[in-house]
Design a protein around this motif. Sequence first.
Motif, PDB file in Angstrom:
ATOM      1  N   ARG A  81      12.824   7.775 -15.947  1.00 29.81           N
ATOM      2  CA  ARG A  81      12.579   8.912 -17.397  1.00 29.81           C
ATOM      3  C   ARG A  81      11.149   9.314 -17.506  1.00 29.81           C
ATOM      4  NH1 ARG A  81      12.367   3.648 -19.537  1.00 29.81           N
ATOM      5  NH2 ARG A  81      14.474   3.694 -20.284  1.00 29.81           N
ATOM      6  N   LYS A  82      10.728  10.325 -17.733  1.00 32.46           N
ATOM      7  CA  LYS A  82      10.043  11.442 -17.827  1.00 32.46           C
ATOM      8  C   LYS A  82       9.027  11.453 -19.409  1.00 32.46           C
ATOM      9  CE  LYS A  82      11.919  14.274 -14.695  1.00 32.46           C
ATOM     10  NZ  LYS A  82      13.602  15.376 -14.875  1.00 32.46           N
ATOM     11  N   SER A  83       7.955  11.420 -19.309  1.00 30.61           N
ATOM     12  CA  SER A  83       7.438  11.628 -20.290  1.00 30.61           C
ATOM     13  C   SER A  83       7.546  12.873 -21.423  1.00 30.61           C
ATOM     14  CB  SER A  83       5.896  11.197 -20.256  1.00 30.61           C
ATOM     15  OG  SER A  83       4.701  11.479 -21.524  1.00 30.61           O
ATOM     16  N   GLN A  84       7.213  13.179 -22.388  1.00 24.67           N
ATOM     17  CA  GLN A  84       7.434  14.192 -23.533  1.00 24.67           C
ATOM     18  C   GLN A  84       6.532  14.161 -24.506  1.00 24.67           C
ATOM     19  OE1 GLN A  84      11.583  14.546 -24.664  1.00 24.67           O
ATOM     20  NE2 GLN A  84      12.305  14.790 -22.217  1.00 24.67           N
ATOM     21  N   THR A  85       5.541  12.988 -24.069  1.00 19.07           N
ATOM     22  CA  THR A  85       4.205  13.659 -24.733  1.00 19.07           C
ATOM     23  C   THR A  85       3.303  13.832 -24.764  1.00 19.07           C
ATOM     24  OG1 THR A  85       4.798  10.609 -25.494  1.00 19.07           O
ATOM     25  CG2 THR A  85       3.218  11.454 -26.467  1.00 19.07           C
ATOM     26  N   THR A  93      -2.929   9.275 -28.036  1.00 19.29           N
ATOM     27  CA  THR A  93      -1.775   8.119 -28.008  1.00 19.29           C
ATOM     28  C   THR A  93      -1.607   6.605 -26.822  1.00 19.29           C
ATOM     29  OG1 THR A  93      -0.960  10.422 -27.485  1.00 19.29           O
ATOM     30  CG2 THR A  93       0.885   8.961 -27.224  1.00 19.29           C
ATOM     31  N   SER A  95       1.157   4.286 -26.189  1.00 14.57           N
ATOM     32  CA  SER A  95       2.473   4.171 -25.574  1.00 14.57           C
ATOM     33  C   SER A  95       2.824   2.729 -24.914  1.00 14.57           C
ATOM     34  CB  SER A  95       3.118   5.256 -24.757  1.00 14.57           C
ATOM     35  OG  SER A  95       4.707   4.739 -24.940  1.00 14.57           O
ATOM     36  N   TYR A  98       7.828   2.738 -21.287  1.00 16.27           N
ATOM     37  CA  TYR A  98       7.569   3.024 -19.655  1.00 16.27           C
ATOM     38  C   TYR A  98       8.192   4.216 -19.326  1.00 16.27           C
ATOM     39  CZ  TYR A  98       8.424   2.897 -14.497  1.00 16.27           C
ATOM     40  OH  TYR A  98       8.314   3.031 -13.216  1.00 16.27           O
ATOM     41  N   TYR A  99       7.578   5.397 -18.199  1.00 10.65           N
ATOM     42  CA  TYR A  99       7.947   6.508 -18.096  1.00 10.65           C
ATOM     43  C   TYR A  99       7.708   6.630 -16.143  1.00 10.65           C
ATOM     44  CZ  TYR A  99       7.096   7.828 -22.814  1.00 10.65           C
ATOM     45  OH  TYR A  99       7.698   8.109 -23.759  1.00 10.65           O
TER      46      TYR A  99
END
Length: 150
Positions: A81-85, A93, A95, A98-99
């Motif tokens: 799961r890739k972070s796009q933030t 931020t 969060s 889980y990335y």
Amino acid sequence: MVLVRYNPWQELNALERHINGLFGDTRVPSARLEKGFVRVPAAELQETDDAIHLKLELPGLEAKDLDIQVTQDAVHISGERKSQTKTENNGTTRSEFYYGKFQRVIPLSVRIQNTNVTADYKDGILNLTLPKSEQEKNKVVKVNLEQPAV
């Protein structure tokens, strides 16, 4: 030399904190690694006469980010799961998502026909239908009842 008073409760408190950390998030199982915990997807297994139905919770992932391998006695699932933030210079931020990479191996109770597995991935839920091998479908086990000695 400095003498330090031994406190036996200190070790019990540390053990309690460790156990509470293990059971802190009961919704999603965790695997222990060197640098903290890595979350793995929650699974649900249902066995019928003909097949095993496996459902996995994988929100926020695309099908291309998943690697699913099925053997006759286990299902191996891995992905990332890739972070796009993106944060701005003065922004902060927080969060709880889980990335990162995950991997899970789910052992199966019976042998399956791994060449006939069907998969459906919709709304973050992966459904696998794992048909049982013919040997497992037709398996009959004889139970012997021993008569008590008279």
